[in-house]
Design a protein around this motif. Sequence first.
Motif, PDB file in Angstrom:
ATOM      1  N   GLY A   1       3.788   2.011  -9.083  1.00 48.43           N
ATOM      2  CA  GLY A   1       2.648   2.173  -8.192  1.00 48.43           C
ATOM      3  C   GLY A   1       1.311   1.898  -8.853  1.00 48.43           C
TER       4      GLY A   1
ATOM      5  N   ARG B   1       3.669  -3.526  -7.245  1.00 51.08           N
ATOM      6  CA  ARG B   1       3.499  -3.305  -5.807  1.00 51.08           C
ATOM      7  C   ARG B   1       3.942  -4.545  -5.031  1.00 51.08           C
TER       8      ARG B   1
ATOM      9  N   ALA C   1       0.840  -1.198   0.000  1.00 52.72           N
ATOM     10  CA  ALA C   1       0.000   0.000   0.000  1.00 52.72           C
ATOM     11  C   ALA C   1       0.878   1.252   0.000  1.00 52.72           C
ATOM     12  N   ASP C   2       0.301   2.362  -0.425  1.00 53.72           N
ATOM     13  CA  ASP C   2       1.043   3.630  -0.459  1.00 53.72           C
ATOM     14  C   ASP C   2       1.686   3.951   0.883  1.00 53.72           C
ATOM     15  N   ALA C   3       0.956   3.732   1.969  1.00 55.32           N
ATOM     16  CA  ALA C   3       1.453   4.082   3.302  1.00 55.32           C
ATOM     17  C   ALA C   3       2.687   3.275   3.693  1.00 55.32           C
ATOM     18  N   ASP C   4       2.852   2.106   3.102  1.00 60.12           N
ATOM     19  CA  ASP C   4       3.979   1.234   3.443  1.00 60.12           C
ATOM     20  C   ASP C   4       5.058   1.194   2.357  1.00 60.12           C
ATOM     21  N   TRP C   5       4.923   2.049   1.354  1.00 60.01           N
ATOM     22  CA  TRP C   5       5.839   2.040   0.215  1.00 60.01           C
ATOM     23  C   TRP C   5       7.274   2.316   0.687  1.00 60.01           C
TER      24      TRP C   5
ATOM     25  N   ARG D   1       6.733   5.140  -6.914  1.00 60.92           N
ATOM     26  CA  ARG D   1       5.336   4.901  -6.545  1.00 60.92           C
ATOM     27  C   ARG D   1       4.358   5.631  -7.459  1.00 60.92           C
ATOM     28  N   THR D   2       4.713   6.804  -7.939  1.00 56.22           N
ATOM     29  CA  THR D   2       3.798   7.577  -8.785  1.00 56.22           C
ATOM     30  C   THR D   2       3.928   7.238 -10.264  1.00 56.22           C
TER      31      THR D   2
ATOM     32  N   ASP E   1      10.840   3.752   1.214  1.00 52.06           N
ATOM     33  CA  ASP E   1      11.424   5.078   0.973  1.00 52.06           C
ATOM     34  C   ASP E   1      12.464   5.054  -0.136  1.00 52.06           C
TER      35      ASP E   1
ATOM     36  N   ALA F   1      10.765   5.648  -3.387  1.00 49.46           N
ATOM     37  CA  ALA F   1       9.628   6.565  -3.258  1.00 49.46           C
ATOM     38  C   ALA F   1       9.229   7.168  -4.602  1.00 49.46           C
TER      39      ALA F   1
END
Length: 181
Positions: free
Chosen positions: A27, A33, A10-14, A22-23, A16, A19
């Motif tokens: 992502g 993922r 999930a985004d919250a656990d991506w 993700r976009t 660092d 980072a």
Amino acid sequence: MTTSPCPPIADADWPDQIAEMRTGFAGALNVYRTMAHHPELLKAWAALRQHVVKDSALGAVRSELVILRAAHRMGSPYEWAHHVSRSRVLGMSDARIAAMRGMPEGEDGLVARAVDALFDQRRLPAELEAELAEAFGRKAVFDLIATVGFYSVLGYILMTYDTPIDASVAKEMAERPLSGA
């Protein structure tokens, strides 16, 4: 609900360290993922993905035919569903897509025979390689081999970690099952 030890992150656990990915493509799909559990691999994967998915000498339609056949041969529901959807976007008919589960005729059959040879013999026999090079060009033959390898690795990851089909593709397949199958 999957009981996978590596469900899509999930985004919250991506992580660092990736980072910025993700976009982008990473992502956007559950397969990447899932791969994000190994950030170094996902980062290394990006350049090959760009070539295989976007810059292949096979072109978009032939690439999808290769991927469909590889997904079928692997028995990967995720790859099959996603590439049915992508093939439709390219204007391929459901009958043409479904034919990749059998032995189509013409150029599609040539693609199917090549993918089958890679799965069954782990190589392209000389006559088949020559036929492919004549029809598509030698760089496309290299890209066909690389595409089968690339999507085989993805299939192994997807099936090992029981990665769920992305919601939009699952919805499309439920609302518009493949006809001509």
